[in-house]
Design a protein around this motif. Sequence first.
Motif, PDB file in Angstrom:
ATOM      1  N   VAL B 262       0.800  -1.092   0.077  1.00 51.02           N
ATOM      2  CA  VAL B 262       0.128   0.068  -0.028  1.00 51.02           C
ATOM      3  C   VAL B 262       0.747   1.257   0.002  1.00 51.02           C
ATOM      4  O   VAL B 262       0.496   2.141  -0.471  1.00 51.02           O
ATOM      5  CB  VAL B 262      -0.777   0.034   1.255  1.00 51.02           C
ATOM      6  CG1 VAL B 262      -1.591   1.257   1.434  1.00 51.02           C
ATOM      7  CG2 VAL B 262      -1.918  -1.126   1.079  1.00 51.02           C
ATOM      8  N   LEU B 263       1.980   1.195   0.648  1.00 55.83           N
ATOM      9  CA  LEU B 263       2.910   2.375   0.839  1.00 55.83           C
ATOM     10  C   LEU B 263       3.457   2.429  -0.489  1.00 55.83           C
ATOM     11  O   LEU B 263       3.846   3.739  -0.844  1.00 55.83           O
ATOM     12  CB  LEU B 263       3.932   2.017   1.820  1.00 55.83           C
ATOM     13  CG  LEU B 263       3.406   2.394   3.373  1.00 55.83           C
ATOM     14  CD1 LEU B 263       4.389   1.871   4.544  1.00 55.83           C
ATOM     15  CD2 LEU B 263       2.863   3.588   3.725  1.00 55.83           C
ATOM     16  N   ILE B 264       4.140   1.448  -1.036  1.00 52.62           N
ATOM     17  CA  ILE B 264       4.883   1.693  -2.469  1.00 52.62           C
ATOM     18  C   ILE B 264       3.996   2.132  -3.637  1.00 52.62           C
ATOM     19  O   ILE B 264       4.619   2.276  -4.696  1.00 52.62           O
ATOM     20  CB  ILE B 264       6.115   0.702  -2.397  1.00 52.62           C
ATOM     21  CG1 ILE B 264       5.306  -0.714  -2.926  1.00 52.62           C
ATOM     22  CG2 ILE B 264       7.192   0.818  -1.525  1.00 52.62           C
ATOM     23  CD1 ILE B 264       6.167  -1.640  -3.540  1.00 52.62           C
ATOM     24  N   GLY B 265       2.892   1.549  -3.653  1.00 50.92           N
ATOM     25  CA  GLY B 265       2.073   1.390  -4.734  1.00 50.92           C
ATOM     26  C   GLY B 265       1.851   2.961  -5.554  1.00 50.92           C
ATOM     27  O   GLY B 265       1.995   3.171  -6.741  1.00 50.92           O
ATOM     28  N   PRO B 266       2.164   4.068  -4.574  1.00 55.35           N
ATOM     29  CA  PRO B 266       2.005   5.487  -5.377  1.00 55.35           C
ATOM     30  C   PRO B 266       3.271   5.835  -5.857  1.00 55.35           C
ATOM     31  O   PRO B 266       3.653   6.722  -6.730  1.00 55.35           O
ATOM     32  CB  PRO B 266       1.439   6.309  -4.485  1.00 55.35           C
ATOM     33  CG  PRO B 266       1.099   5.631  -3.159  1.00 55.35           C
ATOM     34  CD  PRO B 266       1.638   4.244  -3.197  1.00 55.35           C
ATOM     35  N   ILE B 267       4.437   5.032  -5.480  1.00 57.58           N
ATOM     36  CA  ILE B 267       5.800   5.304  -5.923  1.00 57.58           C
ATOM     37  C   ILE B 267       6.297   4.745  -7.081  1.00 57.58           C
ATOM     38  O   ILE B 267       7.140   5.062  -7.912  1.00 57.58           O
ATOM     39  CB  ILE B 267       6.742   5.191  -4.567  1.00 57.58           C
ATOM     40  CG1 ILE B 267       6.348   5.989  -3.387  1.00 57.58           C
ATOM     41  CG2 ILE B 267       8.203   5.415  -5.128  1.00 57.58           C
ATOM     42  CD1 ILE B 267       7.101   5.652  -2.299  1.00 57.58           C
ATOM     43  N   THR B 268       6.052   3.271  -7.055  1.00 54.53           N
ATOM     44  CA  THR B 268       6.578   2.380  -8.146  1.00 54.53           C
ATOM     45  C   THR B 268       5.279   1.865  -9.098  1.00 54.53           C
ATOM     46  O   THR B 268       4.226   1.381  -8.411  1.00 54.53           O
ATOM     47  CB  THR B 268       7.316   1.157  -7.580  1.00 54.53           C
ATOM     48  OG1 THR B 268       7.346   1.205  -6.242  1.00 54.53           O
ATOM     49  CG2 THR B 268       8.802   1.151  -8.188  1.00 54.53           C
ATOM     50  N   THR B 269       5.545   1.555 -10.235  1.00 56.45           N
ATOM     51  CA  THR B 269       4.578   0.592 -10.933  1.00 56.45           C
ATOM     52  C   THR B 269       4.704  -0.611 -10.240  1.00 56.45           C
ATOM     53  O   THR B 269       5.941  -1.218 -10.376  1.00 56.45           O
ATOM     54  CB  THR B 269       4.899   0.777 -12.428  1.00 56.45           C
ATOM     55  OG1 THR B 269       4.745   2.202 -12.822  1.00 56.45           O
ATOM     56  CG2 THR B 269       3.749   0.291 -13.258  1.00 56.45           C
ATOM     57  N   VAL B 270       3.554  -1.407 -10.208  1.00 59.43           N
ATOM     58  CA  VAL B 270       3.845  -2.658  -9.623  1.00 59.43           C
ATOM     59  C   VAL B 270       3.186  -3.831 -10.312  1.00 59.43           C
ATOM     60  O   VAL B 270       2.039  -3.554 -10.907  1.00 59.43           O
ATOM     61  CB  VAL B 270       3.354  -2.630  -8.293  1.00 59.43           C
ATOM     62  CG1 VAL B 270       3.204  -4.388  -7.893  1.00 59.43           C
ATOM     63  CG2 VAL B 270       4.054  -2.053  -6.977  1.00 59.43           C
ATOM     64  N   TYR B 271       3.842  -4.786 -10.954  1.00 58.27           N
ATOM     65  CA  TYR B 271       3.185  -5.808 -11.888  1.00 58.27           C
ATOM     66  C   TYR B 271       3.047  -7.172 -10.804  1.00 58.27           C
ATOM     67  O   TYR B 271       3.488  -7.217  -9.746  1.00 58.27           O
ATOM     68  CB  TYR B 271       4.301  -6.313 -12.853  1.00 58.27           C
ATOM     69  CG  TYR B 271       4.480  -4.950 -13.714  1.00 58.27           C
ATOM     70  CD1 TYR B 271       3.758  -4.704 -15.039  1.00 58.27           C
ATOM     71  CD2 TYR B 271       5.662  -4.004 -13.301  1.00 58.27           C
ATOM     72  CE1 TYR B 271       4.014  -3.810 -15.836  1.00 58.27           C
ATOM     73  CE2 TYR B 271       5.934  -3.071 -14.315  1.00 58.27           C
ATOM     74  CZ  TYR B 271       5.239  -2.791 -15.329  1.00 58.27           C
ATOM     75  OH  TYR B 271       5.295  -1.596 -16.253  1.00 58.27           O
ATOM     76  N   TYR B 272       2.310  -8.008 -11.577  1.00 59.56           N
ATOM     77  CA  TYR B 272       2.086  -9.303 -10.594  1.00 59.56           C
ATOM     78  C   TYR B 272       3.252  -9.990 -10.276  1.00 59.56           C
ATOM     79  O   TYR B 272       3.213 -10.562  -9.227  1.00 59.56           O
ATOM     80  CB  TYR B 272       1.193 -10.166 -11.679  1.00 59.56           C
ATOM     81  CG  TYR B 272       2.027 -11.051 -12.956  1.00 59.56           C
ATOM     82  CD1 TYR B 272       2.126 -10.393 -13.883  1.00 59.56           C
ATOM     83  CD2 TYR B 272       2.511 -12.133 -12.469  1.00 59.56           C
ATOM     84  CE1 TYR B 272       3.182 -10.841 -14.751  1.00 59.56           C
ATOM     85  CE2 TYR B 272       3.485 -12.662 -13.659  1.00 59.56           C
ATOM     86  CZ  TYR B 272       3.465 -11.943 -14.607  1.00 59.56           C
ATOM     87  OH  TYR B 272       4.278 -12.618 -15.709  1.00 59.56           O
ATOM     88  N   ASP B 273       4.325  -9.672 -10.658  1.00 59.97           N
ATOM     89  CA  ASP B 273       5.545 -10.424 -10.532  1.00 59.97           C
ATOM     90  C   ASP B 273       6.608  -9.572  -9.836  1.00 59.97           C
ATOM     91  O   ASP B 273       7.769  -9.935  -9.543  1.00 59.97           O
ATOM     92  CB  ASP B 273       6.236 -11.202 -11.473  1.00 59.97           C
ATOM     93  CG  ASP B 273       6.763 -10.300 -12.646  1.00 59.97           C
ATOM     94  OD1 ASP B 273       6.147  -9.081 -12.772  1.00 59.97           O
ATOM     95  OD2 ASP B 273       7.496 -10.586 -13.478  1.00 59.97           O
ATOM     96  N   SER B 274       6.117  -8.240  -9.420  1.00 59.25           N
ATOM     97  CA  SER B 274       7.033  -7.182  -9.080  1.00 59.25           C
ATOM     98  C   SER B 274       7.833  -7.539  -7.508  1.00 59.25           C
ATOM     99  O   SER B 274       8.806  -7.394  -7.192  1.00 59.25           O
ATOM    100  CB  SER B 274       6.520  -5.826  -9.067  1.00 59.25           C
ATOM    101  OG  SER B 274       6.334  -5.559 -10.277  1.00 59.25           O
ATOM    102  N   GLY B 275       6.593  -8.411  -6.796  1.00 63.22           N
ATOM    103  CA  GLY B 275       6.906  -8.623  -5.482  1.00 63.22           C
ATOM    104  C   GLY B 275       8.164  -9.431  -5.077  1.00 63.22           C
ATOM    105  O   GLY B 275       8.840  -9.082  -4.264  1.00 63.22           O
ATOM    106  N   PHE B 276       8.296 -10.229  -5.981  1.00 57.86           N
ATOM    107  CA  PHE B 276       9.393 -11.051  -5.806  1.00 57.86           C
ATOM    108  C   PHE B 276      11.046 -10.204  -5.600  1.00 57.86           C
ATOM    109  O   PHE B 276      11.367 -10.471  -4.577  1.00 57.86           O
ATOM    110  CB  PHE B 276       9.975 -12.153  -7.032  1.00 57.86           C
ATOM    111  CG  PHE B 276      10.815 -12.999  -6.978  1.00 57.86           C
ATOM    112  CD1 PHE B 276      10.904 -13.797  -5.805  1.00 57.86           C
ATOM    113  CD2 PHE B 276      11.969 -13.253  -7.658  1.00 57.86           C
ATOM    114  CE1 PHE B 276      12.017 -14.823  -5.540  1.00 57.86           C
ATOM    115  CE2 PHE B 276      13.139 -13.987  -7.494  1.00 57.86           C
ATOM    116  CZ  PHE B 276      13.068 -14.739  -6.385  1.00 57.86           C
ATOM    117  N   LEU B 277      11.190  -9.526  -6.410  1.00 58.95           N
ATOM    118  CA  LEU B 277      12.462  -8.573  -6.399  1.00 58.95           C
ATOM    119  C   LEU B 277      12.568  -7.753  -5.177  1.00 58.95           C
ATOM    120  O   LEU B 277      13.539  -7.671  -4.361  1.00 58.95           O
ATOM    121  CB  LEU B 277      12.690  -7.767  -7.667  1.00 58.95           C
ATOM    122  CG  LEU B 277      13.534  -8.141  -8.819  1.00 58.95           C
ATOM    123  CD1 LEU B 277      13.463  -7.102  -9.624  1.00 58.95           C
ATOM    124  CD2 LEU B 277      14.662  -8.908  -8.237  1.00 58.95           C
TER     125      LEU B 277
END
Lengths: 241, 345
Positions: B262-277
């Motif tokens: 919720v905190l980084i949503g506005p800062i970075t574009t997040v894809y379905y697989d972004s969480g891993f990195l």
Amino acid sequence: MAERLLTVRDLSVRYGKVEAVYGVSLSVERGSIVSVIGPNGAGKSTLLNALMGVLPSRGSVEFCGQDLAKIEVEQRVARGLCLVPETRQLFAQMSVADNLELGAFIRYRRGDKAIRQSLENVYQLFPRLKERHGQLAGSLSGGERQMLALGRALMSQPTLLMLDEPSLGLAPLIVKEILKNISELRSTGVSILLIEQNARAALQISDYGYVLENGAVAMEGASRELAGNPRVIESYLGFGG
Amino acid sequence: MDLSIILILAQDGLTNTAIYVLLAVALILVFGVTRIIYIPQGEFVSYGVLTLASLQQGVVPGTVWLLLLMAAVAALMESVRLFSEGALRDLPAALARILLLPAAIALLIHFCAPLRLPLGWQVLLTMLIVVPLGPLVYRVAFRPLADAPVLVLLIAAVAVHFGLVGLGLLFFGAEGVRTPAFSSAQFSLGALTVSGQSLWVYATSLVAIGGLAWFFGRTMYGKALRAVAFNRNGARLVGISPSMAGTLAFALAATIGCLSGVLIGPITTVYYDSGFLIGLKGFVGAIVGGLASFPLAALGALLVGLLESFSSFWLSEYKDVIVFTMVIPVLLWRSLSSVHYEEEQ
């Protein structure tokens, strides 16, 4: 005759192919101290661990009239069974006070409000623990650790307290103190199943005794009679004293 | 490179740090309590963002279906267990315990999603969906393996990671999302412009860390979790059940992951697989702390955050490589300086 608190029938424990305890039957009456003595490797610790559910076993264990066969360790604690193992299993990296408080975890879950009072009682029993309440458990001396293990067990307000070698590795004076504490516990309504290398001391404070040899009960009887039994004297009590 | 750039990079780095610290804490917590190297932690970050983005569009997020699916699997497993133990009497109560909450949440979301509630409420709904997934993952994937060696648990964690990433693609598609900022305010401090959003990140992270410190230091359940991490057998002997502790740890980790998302949503574009990195960078921080020490892990997270933002300025293609290379000297130093203990001593 007093009420039977713990009834063990035909209990066997194996480590792989080795049968460490076999066919052991024993019982503990409410409000009594029962001791189990015997040489190293007789299966005394194994017996207690099996009663606690830490080791799998066969045979029946009945506690407060209920069969414990499928009951997990934690639930046995909740039912009033408590083990102080030979290895003590303290939380070395946590403070003395935290260790004691965690002893009352099951009571906290039940919403018991008297935990603070029990803490004071334990501090009264072991003033040394109060002095060191902020110290890490791992930094305590052997005797203090044993007091802490006993104190933590008492915090759960057990019905049956099982003590594995409470005098192990302690200086004789401290042993005396700890054993004095144990016999005082009886007045608070706790029943005790005690395992001791120090057979003389164990028979002195207990009501009934079992002699375990090679994983089986070799002798049993009222502690005073056992202490006078020639075979027990020869094997476990030695001369003098 | 002048001062203003350094300040901007430092600010970016600190924002990342705030997130990595939280993730590192979650990883250490889960490892301590359950001995699981929790690879799927990052998926809770991306699920948080993607779920919030769906709610923003007034759509029922796919994670709701995942919640129901996981609850159904858990209920099935519980039924089989009770059946094999011949304890069918307990079945209705057990099923109710597993199914009622997810069903109620799904129903609530079904009605609330089209309403396009204010952002604060949507964040709350997002937490309601994503957080229960944590304990369910534990129940379905890890609890049956509770006594397995660390390696088996790691393999299960990798499997769960792949499963959750695939389901993320299925539920949310391949497009990236950004969620609206909590605050569009900009403050200038001399050469430095501070965005309201990064202040939100710092503040939330600090509050969360303070809350966790209070939880672990002062509450009975927090102490119980630490007790399990220090000494599992001792914890059982005072009546703390490992599976209760595991469930709690997974719930906390899911909360932390979702909050980070919720905190980084506005800062970075997040894809379905972004969480891993993202999760992996939190992991590097946790490794610096030896998967045990919270303060060292925070230091590690700070190192990762700053290294990442500065390397993205100098060598942007290699920023991930640089960050992950940091693990090697850390591991070398750790393996040379630390005493090796047998597992489950």
